[in-house]
Design an enzyme around this catalytic site. Structure first.
Site, PDB file in Angstrom:
ATOM      1  N   CYS A 231      21.574  -9.372  34.072  1.00 19.86           N
ATOM      2  CA  CYS A 231      22.936  -9.774  34.434  1.00 19.86           C
ATOM      3  C   CYS A 231      22.990 -11.139  35.120  1.00 19.86           C
ATOM      4  O   CYS A 231      23.753 -12.029  34.714  1.00 19.86           O
ATOM      5  CB  CYS A 231      23.595  -8.699  35.294  1.00 19.86           C
ATOM      6  SG  CYS A 231      22.873  -8.462  36.951  1.00 19.86           S
ATOM      7  N   HIS A 279      25.124  -6.169  40.467  1.00 20.86           N
ATOM      8  CA  HIS A 279      25.483  -6.536  39.093  1.00 20.86           C
ATOM      9  C   HIS A 279      26.495  -7.669  39.137  1.00 20.86           C
ATOM     10  O   HIS A 279      27.369  -7.708  40.005  1.00 20.86           O
ATOM     11  CB  HIS A 279      26.071  -5.345  38.337  1.00 20.86           C
ATOM     12  CG  HIS A 279      26.293  -5.616  36.876  1.00 20.86           C
ATOM     13  ND1 HIS A 279      25.262  -5.645  35.964  1.00 20.86           N
ATOM     14  CD2 HIS A 279      27.428  -5.889  36.168  1.00 20.86           C
ATOM     15  CE1 HIS A 279      25.744  -5.921  34.761  1.00 20.86           C
ATOM     16  NE2 HIS A 279      27.057  -6.077  34.861  1.00 20.86           N
ATOM     17  N   HIS A 291      29.019  -9.911  29.949  1.00 20.10           N
ATOM     18  CA  HIS A 291      27.894  -9.616  30.843  1.00 20.10           C
ATOM     19  C   HIS A 291      26.733  -8.997  30.084  1.00 20.10           C
ATOM     20  O   HIS A 291      26.888  -8.503  28.966  1.00 20.10           O
ATOM     21  CB  HIS A 291      28.326  -8.704  31.997  1.00 20.10           C
ATOM     22  CG  HIS A 291      28.687  -7.302  31.589  1.00 20.10           C
ATOM     23  ND1 HIS A 291      28.531  -6.219  32.413  1.00 20.10           N
ATOM     24  CD2 HIS A 291      29.226  -6.795  30.439  1.00 20.10           C
ATOM     25  CE1 HIS A 291      28.947  -5.121  31.814  1.00 20.10           C
ATOM     26  NE2 HIS A 291      29.363  -5.435  30.614  1.00 20.10           N
TER      27      HIS A 291
END
Length: 318
Positions: A231, A279, A291
């Site tokens: 991420c 994240h 993402h």
């Protein structure tokens, strides 16, 4: 379809679908747990790199200070000595050749000033050398401590990866529909990549375009491109293309730029999830984000609401 759970997670559940759904939930849960630890490892690696750079800089400062000290000791001290002895001019010579008392006092004062200045410069350089040496020792100690953290987290991650391998066997046994449920549970349903996304600045535009261009690339723990990402690796890669350097760590990225409310999001803003942050995604407008969600899922476009556990947002560039 019946999925046999591992001994560590087995329970007496008579319903086959429920058992399969539990397996899917465990895969999603374990994947998130591994992402948390992987982002901690990314964070620790950034800190380690900083300490290593500081140690290198401190070492260079020590070498420079020691070289300067040696040059001064060999040259300025010689200059001071030659001021007394060069061309036969000793303090006694000055006494005999001076035309007046004032001239004698001036000449002797000049010699004393040269000697005093030399001593002051040498003292300053010696102190600089000591400070540089202390900085090198401190940086080396910090580097060792940071390396210890990296090693510790690496061991934890390796253990989690073994667990993921076990859960992955269960995931592979799920139906396509159940696998989609896992994907939605951690990263959301994949949406078509939009066209014509307009960001508020040229740098943000480059970052958005770069991130969207990676759609379909695989998720790999700790990867930062160009062909695989996690991420924070995706967002740092996208902004690097725009000339903006971000640390490969979702936690550290959550402290960059300026905070922005969810109602004021613009394409290019970074979105952070979970508490503590583990994240990061990039907002692309229209309530959507791009993402790298989790292992087994490619870089994708998803709804901002798909992740849940929204934490905060930051604007990296205007």
């Amino acid at each position: 379809m019946t999925v046999t759970l591992l001994p560590a997670t087995a329970s007496a559940v008579p319903d086959e679908v429920r058992t399969a759904d539990q397996a899917a939930a465990r895969v999603a849960e374990a994947s998130h747990e591994l992402e948390v630890v992987s982002e901690q490892l990314n964070d620790a690696r950034v800190v380690l790199a900083g300490h290593q750079a500081a140690a290198t800089t401190a070492g260079a400062a020590v070498v420079a200070a020691e070289g300067q000290l040696a040059a001064l000791d060999g040259q300025i001290r010689q200059l001071a000595r030659s001021a007394y002895t060069g061309s036969g001019m000793s303090p006694l010579d000055l006494l005999l050749t001076s035309d007046s008392t004032d001239e004698l006092i001036f000449s002797l004062g000049t010699l004393d000033a040269i000697a005093e200045h030399t001593d002051e410069v040498l003292t300053e350089v010696e102190q600089a050398a000591e400070v540089a040496d202390e900085s090198r020792e401190a940086a080396a100690a910090a580097t060792a401590a940071a390396q210890g953290v990296v090693d510790e987290i690496t061991v934890t991650r390796q253990e989690l990866e073994r667990r993921i391998a076990d859960y992955q066997r269960q995931y592979d046994a799920l139906t396509a529909q159940q696998q989609e449920e896992v994907a939605r549970a951690h990263g959301g349903e994949s949406l078509p990549a939009p066209s014509g996304v307009t960001a508020p600045s040229s740098a943000a535009q480059v970052a958005v375009d770069t991130a969207l261009a990676q759609a379909g690339d695989p998720y790999v723990w700790g990867a930062g491109g160009p062909n695989a990402f996690d991420c924070s690796g995706l967002t740092s890669y996208a902004y690097a293309a725009a000339g903006v350097m971000l640390p490969h760590s979702s936690r550290m990225q959550s402290q960059m730029g300026v905070p922005v409310s969810r109602s004021e999001l613009q394409p290019g803003d970074l979105l952070f999830f979970y508490s503590p942050v583990s994240h990061v995604a990039m907002y692309i407008g229209n309530g959507q984000m791009v993402h790298a969600s989790t292992s087994g899922q490619p870089v994708k476009v998803a709804s901002v609401t798909a992740m849940g556990s929204f934490n905060s947002a930051r604007r990296i560039v205007g």
